[in-house]
Write a protein that holds these residues in place. Sequence first.
Motif, PDB file in Angstrom:
ATOM      1  N   ASP A  52     -48.304  33.620 -11.181  1.00  0.00           N
ATOM      2  CA  ASP A  52     -49.576  33.645 -10.455  1.00  0.00           C
ATOM      3  C   ASP A  52     -50.452  32.435 -10.744  1.00  0.00           C
ATOM      4  O   ASP A  52     -51.446  32.206 -10.044  1.00  0.00           O
ATOM      5  CB  ASP A  52     -50.375  34.898 -10.815  1.00  0.00           C
ATOM      6  N   ALA A  53     -50.121  31.677 -11.780  1.00  0.00           N
ATOM      7  CA  ALA A  53     -50.971  30.576 -12.217  1.00  0.00           C
ATOM      8  C   ALA A  53     -50.304  29.231 -11.944  1.00  0.00           C
ATOM      9  O   ALA A  53     -49.086  29.114 -11.965  1.00  0.00           O
ATOM     10  CB  ALA A  53     -51.281  30.715 -13.708  1.00  0.00           C
ATOM     11  N   LYS A  54     -51.129  28.235 -11.710  1.00  0.00           N
ATOM     12  CA  LYS A  54     -50.646  26.865 -11.535  1.00  0.00           C
ATOM     13  C   LYS A  54     -51.212  26.036 -12.683  1.00  0.00           C
ATOM     14  O   LYS A  54     -52.430  25.922 -12.838  1.00  0.00           O
ATOM     15  CB  LYS A  54     -51.108  26.306 -10.190  1.00  0.00           C
ATOM     16  N   ILE A  55     -50.353  25.465 -13.489  1.00  0.00           N
ATOM     17  CA  ILE A  55     -50.789  24.835 -14.728  1.00  0.00           C
ATOM     18  C   ILE A  55     -51.747  23.672 -14.477  1.00  0.00           C
ATOM     19  O   ILE A  55     -52.680  23.439 -15.259  1.00  0.00           O
ATOM     20  CB  ILE A  55     -49.580  24.389 -15.583  1.00  0.00           C
ATOM     21  N   TYR A  58     -55.705  23.800 -14.543  1.00  0.00           N
ATOM     22  CA  TYR A  58     -56.438  23.953 -15.803  1.00  0.00           C
ATOM     23  C   TYR A  58     -56.682  22.607 -16.470  1.00  0.00           C
ATOM     24  O   TYR A  58     -55.866  21.688 -16.371  1.00  0.00           O
ATOM     25  CB  TYR A  58     -55.662  24.877 -16.749  1.00  0.00           C
ATOM     26  N   ASP A  59     -57.814  22.517 -17.145  1.00  0.00           N
ATOM     27  CA  ASP A  59     -58.127  21.324 -17.932  1.00  0.00           C
ATOM     28  C   ASP A  59     -57.353  21.319 -19.240  1.00  0.00           C
ATOM     29  O   ASP A  59     -56.986  20.262 -19.754  1.00  0.00           O
ATOM     30  CB  ASP A  59     -59.626  21.263 -18.245  1.00  0.00           C
ATOM     31  N   CYS A  60     -57.134  22.502 -19.789  1.00  0.00           N
ATOM     32  CA  CYS A  60     -56.507  22.609 -21.109  1.00  0.00           C
ATOM     33  C   CYS A  60     -55.657  23.861 -21.186  1.00  0.00           C
ATOM     34  O   CYS A  60     -56.054  24.922 -20.685  1.00  0.00           O
ATOM     35  CB  CYS A  60     -57.604  22.651 -22.190  1.00  0.00           C
ATOM     36  N   VAL A  61     -54.498  23.730 -21.799  1.00  0.00           N
ATOM     37  CA  VAL A  61     -53.626  24.872 -22.070  1.00  0.00           C
ATOM     38  C   VAL A  61     -53.529  25.018 -23.581  1.00  0.00           C
ATOM     39  O   VAL A  61     -53.115  24.089 -24.278  1.00  0.00           O
ATOM     40  CB  VAL A  61     -52.232  24.677 -21.454  1.00  0.00           C
ATOM     41  N   ILE A  62     -53.937  26.174 -24.074  1.00  0.00           N
ATOM     42  CA  ILE A  62     -53.978  26.435 -25.517  1.00  0.00           C
ATOM     43  C   ILE A  62     -52.791  27.312 -25.894  1.00  0.00           C
ATOM     44  O   ILE A  62     -52.593  28.374 -25.298  1.00  0.00           O
ATOM     45  CB  ILE A  62     -55.292  27.138 -25.902  1.00  0.00           C
ATOM     46  N   LEU A  63     -52.033  26.871 -26.882  1.00  0.00           N
ATOM     47  CA  LEU A  63     -50.872  27.635 -27.345  1.00  0.00           C
ATOM     48  C   LEU A  63     -51.077  28.037 -28.801  1.00  0.00           C
ATOM     49  O   LEU A  63     -51.047  27.180 -29.693  1.00  0.00           O
ATOM     50  CB  LEU A  63     -49.589  26.816 -27.201  1.00  0.00           C
ATOM     51  N   PRO A  64     -51.289  29.322 -29.057  1.00  0.00           N
ATOM     52  CA  PRO A  64     -51.420  29.780 -30.444  1.00  0.00           C
ATOM     53  C   PRO A  64     -50.073  29.769 -31.145  1.00  0.00           C
ATOM     54  O   PRO A  64     -49.023  29.782 -30.490  1.00  0.00           O
ATOM     55  CB  PRO A  64     -51.943  31.209 -30.298  1.00  0.00           C
ATOM     56  N   GLU A  80     -40.731  26.886 -18.289  1.00  0.00           N
ATOM     57  CA  GLU A  80     -40.814  26.261 -16.971  1.00  0.00           C
ATOM     58  C   GLU A  80     -42.269  26.045 -16.568  1.00  0.00           C
ATOM     59  O   GLU A  80     -42.611  25.014 -15.970  1.00  0.00           O
ATOM     60  CB  GLU A  80     -40.100  27.127 -15.927  1.00  0.00           C
ATOM     61  N   PHE A  81     -43.117  26.991 -16.901  1.00  0.00           N
ATOM     62  CA  PHE A  81     -44.550  26.844 -16.614  1.00  0.00           C
ATOM     63  C   PHE A  81     -45.104  25.613 -17.323  1.00  0.00           C
ATOM     64  O   PHE A  81     -45.841  24.817 -16.721  1.00  0.00           O
ATOM     65  CB  PHE A  81     -45.286  28.103 -17.068  1.00  0.00           C
ATOM     66  N   LEU A  82     -44.734  25.433 -18.585  1.00  0.00           N
ATOM     67  CA  LEU A  82     -45.194  24.266 -19.340  1.00  0.00           C
ATOM     68  C   LEU A  82     -44.634  22.979 -18.752  1.00  0.00           C
ATOM     69  O   LEU A  82     -45.343  21.964 -18.657  1.00  0.00           O
ATOM     70  CB  LEU A  82     -44.791  24.403 -20.804  1.00  0.00           C
ATOM     71  N   ASP A  89     -52.676  15.572 -15.989  1.00  0.00           N
ATOM     72  CA  ASP A  89     -53.831  15.303 -16.848  1.00  0.00           C
ATOM     73  C   ASP A  89     -54.190  16.497 -17.731  1.00  0.00           C
ATOM     74  O   ASP A  89     -55.193  16.458 -18.450  1.00  0.00           O
ATOM     75  CB  ASP A  89     -55.047  14.938 -15.993  1.00  0.00           C
ATOM     76  N   VAL A  90     -53.403  17.562 -17.664  1.00  0.00           N
ATOM     77  CA  VAL A  90     -53.663  18.741 -18.489  1.00  0.00           C
ATOM     78  C   VAL A  90     -53.592  18.366 -19.971  1.00  0.00           C
ATOM     79  O   VAL A  90     -52.664  17.673 -20.398  1.00  0.00           O
ATOM     80  CB  VAL A  90     -52.642  19.856 -18.185  1.00  0.00           C
ATOM     81  N   VAL A  91     -54.569  18.829 -20.740  1.00  0.00           N
ATOM     82  CA  VAL A  91     -54.529  18.652 -22.187  1.00  0.00           C
ATOM     83  C   VAL A  91     -53.817  19.863 -22.791  1.00  0.00           C
ATOM     84  O   VAL A  91     -54.190  21.010 -22.530  1.00  0.00           O
ATOM     85  CB  VAL A  91     -55.946  18.523 -22.780  1.00  0.00           C
TER      86      VAL A  91
END
Length: 205
Positions: A52-55, A58-64, A80-82, A89-91
């Motif tokens: 449902d999301a398009k990477i 987003y300005d930033c993707v946070i991975l814990p 695949e999403f990553l 330009d995604v951080v």
Amino acid sequence: MLYPDFSLQEITCLTSALTVWFGEEIDFIASESKEYRSEDGLRILPTKSTADAKITDYDCVILPGTINPLPALFDEKLIEFLKNGINSDVVFAAISSAPILLSKAGILNGKKFTSGYFMQMADTFQFVEKDNFVHKAVVEDGNVITGIGMFFREFAETVLKRFDYDIGKNFMRYAPEEFSEDELTFYWSEDEYQEFLEELKEYSM
């Protein structure tokens, strides 16, 4: 991003600052629309699935980080999403064991990085570029910020500064003995107090 046994503790300095201090909205994205449990047992529902999301929205993707990285590492939908964020330009902000997910997705190709995973992980998987591993608390290279879990404040600080948020000089680092009694006594403004009293009426009926 959510995946099994993710660590809330490693990212909540960052997420709470983004939402409470700066009014940002955060989507919690996972490969499946189902319940995920954090490493300390909290049950979390994602707000979106990777389908449902398009990477690049987003300005930033946070991975814990996660104490059990294999389920996420072999989650094809997640990887695949990553991958869809390569050359964007995604951080990407990944802490603790999470940089290995970026390695598998190709996000770390040619970039310096750090991580809190055991080094045998880097020996096991050929997609990890060991020569680019830097033994520092937090490493920033291009659009990627990586950190070791114990330095969660420094990690959050680096991400927030990347987006020019004003976080002051002592981000979430205060010495209790340096505060007076008056400074540790808190009052609303009159307008805030009146707003509270209005809200209270809903519970007093």
